[in-house]
Design an enzyme around this catalytic site. Sequence first.
Site, PDB file in Angstrom:
ATOM      1  N   THR A  61       0.836  -1.193   0.000  1.00  0.00           N
ATOM      2  CA  THR A  61       0.000   0.000   0.000  1.00  0.00           C
ATOM      3  C   THR A  61       0.871   1.243   0.000  1.00  0.00           C
ATOM      4  OG1 THR A  61      -0.126   0.459   2.392  1.00  0.00           O
ATOM      5  CG2 THR A  61      -1.586  -1.262   1.509  1.00  0.00           C
ATOM      6  N   ASP A  62       0.246   2.360  -0.242  1.00  0.00           N
ATOM      7  CA  ASP A  62       0.902   3.637   0.023  1.00  0.00           C
ATOM      8  C   ASP A  62       0.599   4.012   1.470  1.00  0.00           C
ATOM      9  OD1 ASP A  62       2.307   6.003  -0.297  1.00  0.00           O
ATOM     10  OD2 ASP A  62       1.403   6.458  -2.226  1.00  0.00           O
TER      11      ASP A  62
END
Length: 779
Positions: free
Chosen positions: A311-312
């Site tokens: 994920t970011d």
Amino acid sequence: MKRFYVTVALVAAAIVFPSSIPVPHSDTTKVKVDDLLSKMTLEEKVGQMAQVTLDVITKGPNEYVSDEPVTLDPNLVRKALLEYKVGSILNTANNRARTPEKWHELISQLQEVAMKESRLKIPVIYGVDANHGTTYTAGATMFPQEIGLAATFNRAIVKRGSEICAYETRASSIPWNFSPVLDLGRDPRFPRMWETFGEDVYLASEMGKQVIDGYEGDDNNVKNTKKVAATVKHFFGYSVPNSGKDRTPVYISEMELRERHLPSFKAAIDAGAHSLMVNSGIINGVPVHANKYLLTTLLKEEIGFKGVVVTDWADIENLHNRDKVASSHKEAVKLAINAGVDMSMIPYNFRFCDYLVELVKEGAVPMSRIDDAVRRILTLKYELGLFDKPVTNYKDYTEFGSAAYEKVSYDAAAESITLLKNKNNILPVKKDVKVLVAGPNANSMRSLNGGWSYSWQGEKVEEFATKYNTILEALQKELGKDKVVFAQGVAYNEQGKYYEEKDVDIDAAVKAAAGVDYIVLALGENTYTEKPGDLHDLTLSLNQINLAKALAKTGKPTILVLNEGRPRLIRDIEQDMAAVVQLYLPGNFGGDALADILFGDVNPSGKLPYTYPMYANTLVTYDHKPSEEQVKMAGMYDYASDFAVQYPFGFGLSYTTFEYSNLRVSKTSINASEELTITVNVKNTGTVEGKEAVQLYISDKYASVTPDMKRLRGFEKINLKAGESRDVVFKITGRDIAFVATDLRWTVEAGEFEINIDKQKANFNVTETKAFNEVKTRL
């Protein structure tokens, strides 16, 4: 005449480990991964899927701030690595660069706990954003940002810079790089445009492949301790939000997603990229972090991506906090993991681990999904050699920050700088002149580097880059301090938002112009990235425009230097400028490279990797549809839709002239699978040596889906001495000119195509219609 061919297509005790590791067979790695996975508890598996930021495990007042000098907190380290079995750490304490020695100390201490105190002795994998060089390491070599590298149109220099970045990142004891950005820079309002390789699909795909090869090696052997695992980001469609602002929704058809935004990622995946970061935004109402179709059906099944999906920053939490698609943080974890996320960049707490263990026990997340994610993560760790050599030592990297590496950075900056206007050939300027240097970017290393430079927003650049030259200092070095007058006129407010300005004294700059021959006016932007870079107005600030107008009125030839991450509108001042030079964000050697170009030591060769807009409502890319270029018709209104741009994509001037001639094709008709050879002669008809980016464009005359006006299908950077000529040869097949049809398949249709190279044109026909792929499902 030469022929040139190109194919399109807790104690700082150092851990001692073997210095060279043999490359394992993939089946051997699989056996090791499966064996380790079979021994892991659910909690150990979930921990591998968790990633926290370094500040969480350091001494300091809270998880957001660390003491200085930064020191790991033994209790917090053991909580993360032993209690929660966390498998990855990222970022840097207090958002600032560290020395290679400090990185080695910190990561050695982490691996000491992970490898000696944990039950299964699984190493931590450390990741960092090394976006234009090793961002967070003091003394590392900083290159132009991606938008500038794209302007070089030079594959070799992009690959070489990436090799150096990989080497210096490993010299920092970090094996995992969150780079490259392969979003397309198709909207100049977007605050991360400068992190991209520009607006074109082919250019971004080609440059992305060079970065992957540079980071990972041509054979993707990231066990090589001079290489890093690459992370392509942000998958995908992130960079074209409807508002132009970061992390806001995009509404886009799947045809457009597949034709414009997917190819650069697929090219990087095909090149062997080991990991991928997810788009923080929302596509057609669904956050990408919760979109199983995009992350599993398309990415993992259709494309076949075998690496790690990370994920970011805090984006699983954002499914609840911001996007409101999850009623709780626990539900957000369920949505993201079931969608296909393998590792959560949490980054500040361990709730993800607690929730995910509960979800598996409740049957809401299948164990098969956990095993798939952990298998990918462990495979990455084995392929990086972390089980055998969890820490590299800066002492083994004697070329770190070397003069040879800095020369590559300088060359990249010099090749990126783009000459956009040169009225009456005012440039290059002779060195027996006196100049006024003005503008808010004239004496700033910060603005030369941009964001992701020694810190996230680049606000710490001046602390780390004092040995390099600003534009002012480079010109003083070139001409002598007595020949250079400095009057800034407008300055940025370094403590406030990037676009705020203070110390506006335009009159002082006008007075300083009285005794000079030329004015070098450096305008543009201060550093920013992501949400802090959102703006309401694309026009250059009013203070800067007023400064430019006032200096132009002095009658002294004014050379406008644009030092900006995106094309700010300059329509109101461009006509008053004698020359316009686009600097982009060139890195630490941008000032030196600019000086050498202004005074003729270097011939400019950069080309615009985007369309420079003239108006705020004419944000159109070069590969637009015919209807976006309507003109006045008899008896009808003038639509004012004449594709009015300041400068076109691929444009850039030189101090010499190039003549294109004798465009020819190997045959006038091909079937969809045949190869077509396209040849053009390029001659340097000027008096100085120069580099030219030869660009091949092809237009599909008619198609079942409205075709683009033209598309870049090939490019090559060549160097020609005065009077020298060369044949440049491109080879294409039907797949190279295909488009995504309504059934989502890449298709070339029978019909006529037009070739354009400079002003040279030729036609050929494709004799059959052919689809090149199958599509399993659709949105």
